[in-house]
Design a protein around this motif. Structure first.
Motif, PDB file in Angstrom:
ATOM      1  N   GLN A  14      -4.716   0.932  16.334  1.00 29.21           N
ATOM      2  CA  GLN A  14      -5.477   2.094  15.908  1.00 29.21           C
ATOM      3  C   GLN A  14      -4.644   2.291  14.463  1.00 29.21           C
ATOM      4  N   ILE A  15      -3.675   1.925  14.114  1.00 30.23           N
ATOM      5  CA  ILE A  15      -2.820   2.292  13.015  1.00 30.23           C
ATOM      6  C   ILE A  15      -3.284   1.324  11.880  1.00 30.23           C
ATOM      7  N   PRO A  16      -2.886   1.743  10.787  1.00 27.63           N
ATOM      8  CA  PRO A  16      -3.361   1.065   9.463  1.00 27.63           C
ATOM      9  C   PRO A  16      -2.632  -0.359   9.637  1.00 27.63           C
ATOM     10  N   ASP A  17      -3.386  -1.367   9.252  1.00 30.98           N
ATOM     11  CA  ASP A  17      -2.862  -3.002   9.222  1.00 30.98           C
ATOM     12  C   ASP A  17      -1.697  -3.147   8.800  1.00 30.98           C
ATOM     13  N   GLU A  18      -1.194  -2.292   7.639  1.00 36.08           N
ATOM     14  CA  GLU A  18       0.038  -2.781   6.841  1.00 36.08           C
ATOM     15  C   GLU A  18       1.080  -2.313   7.617  1.00 36.08           C
ATOM     16  N   ARG A  19       0.883  -1.191   8.459  1.00 42.87           N
ATOM     17  CA  ARG A  19       2.083  -0.773   9.193  1.00 42.87           C
ATOM     18  C   ARG A  19       2.394  -1.458  10.556  1.00 42.87           C
ATOM     19  N   SER A  75       2.956   6.976  14.260  1.00 43.46           N
ATOM     20  CA  SER A  75       2.197   6.661  12.880  1.00 43.46           C
ATOM     21  C   SER A  75       1.580   7.827  12.271  1.00 43.46           C
ATOM     22  N   LYS A  77       0.236  10.456   8.888  1.00 43.51           N
ATOM     23  CA  LYS A  77      -0.693  10.364   7.750  1.00 43.51           C
ATOM     24  C   LYS A  77       0.211   9.522   6.641  1.00 43.51           C
ATOM     25  N   ASN A  78       1.249   9.886   6.306  1.00 46.31           N
ATOM     26  CA  ASN A  78       2.179   9.386   5.112  1.00 46.31           C
ATOM     27  C   ASN A  78       3.508   8.653   5.504  1.00 46.31           C
TER      28      ASN A  78
END
Length: 151
Positions: A14-19, A75, A77-78
């Protein structure tokens, strides 16, 4: 940013792909270096590393139904966050970490009481995190926790 997940794999999905690659490496670093006895689970909407009830039946004083927390990764927000209760409870460990951090990362340390924030995932000092995880055994953590909470 709390994610609804039942296990670490579901959380990571569920976290952003780039992370994801950095987050997976952080998790792997912790799992490879955390002393025996700690268990990985989901807690407070984060991946958590806890002392199981079989070792410390009293549980967490804030909610005795929960296992005693030691570390969490999330993870946000920022940033990616590592929450390490040992740093919060042991000033010597905190001083060591603060002194070592610049040797592993050019970026200024961004830290709260137990929260280490990594705004640039590619700059996470994985070797240092590995060392940090090795610095406290389950027994040492339980003793320190009891000393600090039973004053």
């Amino acid at each position: 940013m709390q994610l609804k997940a039942n296990n670490p794999e579901e959380y990571i999905s569920q976290i952003p792909d780039e992370r994801i690659p950095y987050f997976e490496k952080l998790r792997k670093t912790i799992l490879e270096n955390i002393p025996k006895g700690f268990e990985e689970q989901m807690n407070y909407g984060m991946i958590s590393y806890v002392v199981p009830k079989s070792i410390y039946p009293a549980g967490y004083h804030c909610n005795t139904e929960l296992r005693l927390p030691f570390a969490n990764i999330a993870s946000q927000k920022n940033f990616i966050a590592l929450y390490h209760m040992g740093i919060y409870a042991n000033p010597t460990l905190l001083d060591w970490f603060i002194a070592e951090y610049p040797k592993h990362c050019k970026r200024k340390l961004d830290m709260g009481k137990s929260c280490i924030r990594f705004k640039k995932a590619e700059e996470i000092p994985f070797a240092l995190i590995g060392e940090l995880m090795q610095k406290m055994t389950v027994t040492e953590w339980v003793e320190l926790y009891e000393k600090n909470t039973k004053k």
